[in-house]
Scaffold this motif. Sequence first.
Motif: not given
Length: 349
Positions: A32-37, A88-91
């Motif tokens: 989500r906003d403010g997060e990374v995977l 792996a991905a970003v919000g």
Amino acid sequence: MEVSGTMRAVRITGHGGPDRLESVEVAVPVPRDGEVLVRVGAVALNNTDLWTREGSYGRPGAPDALSGWRGPIDFPRIQGADVTGRVAAVGPDAEERLVGRRVLVDPAIYDAGGPDANPVGLMGSERDGGYAEYVTVPVERVHDVTESPLTDDQLAALPIAYGTALGMIERGGVGEGETVVVSGASGGVGLALVQLARERGARVLAISSGSKVGSVREAGAHHVVDRAQDIIEQIRGVAPEGVDVVLDVVAGDLLGEGLPLLREAGRWVVAGALGGYDVKLDVRRLYLHNARIIGSAMHTPRHFDLLVELARRAGIQPVVAATFPLEQAARAQEELGRREHVGKIVMHP
């Protein structure tokens, strides 16, 4: 960049024994906003995993109540606080430049912003953790360690054990030349305390026994006290002038009986209760000698920044005792509970 589909994960369905761990296929979480995977490269085990699963933390006014690290847990919960991996991905609002970077995750949930915030929650307890192929993390809690010479297994060994140890050392004000006692020295936090206190220039007296003594000495202990014998008398024999700081993950009788070991203005830092939480002590030994008993739950953001710097330059060498595939999480936790190893147990998704 997005990652979709399902992933393997191990989660607890409630408080109890290893049978409460279940291996499942679940949807890959979306940052989500403010997060990374983060794609998990390695996840290390901690006593926190056992105690969270068992509900052993109690609550204020109800020490025997089933509870997670800081209160009730929403089940099912994916365990695992010690995570290293690659973004792996970003919000939606995070920077794409983070994708592909190797990161070390600070697992703490803090009560405020700023470098001295207090941890009030933990990945794997108050939010899902790293017993999975992927985990979402607040962007400010990932630290780039791409260039660190440490392996993923060694990096995963750092956050809880070394973060807790560094928090204890910082709160206890351990300085060069001071005499320091480390209890439970062969465990994850204990071994980290030995290494970090030695790195600070302290004289380290470690409490351990049996076949683990050699490993504790190798980690940097100047002297090892046999916990199978009279601990207090042994410490008095090695440090007749007293000790400056005790870094304690055992508590119980050791705290009550050992408090007189402290020199004037000595500090006793507690970050665990392996020997029992119900402590009896002579309070006169506390106030007449200006001693301090200091509680230390993990680390602050400032402490974790110090740890990341050590990781980037390999200023410490975490010891990895064993590795398991994620599907053997129950077996890995049982191995942890036997306490026959030295160092950290790590799993690979």
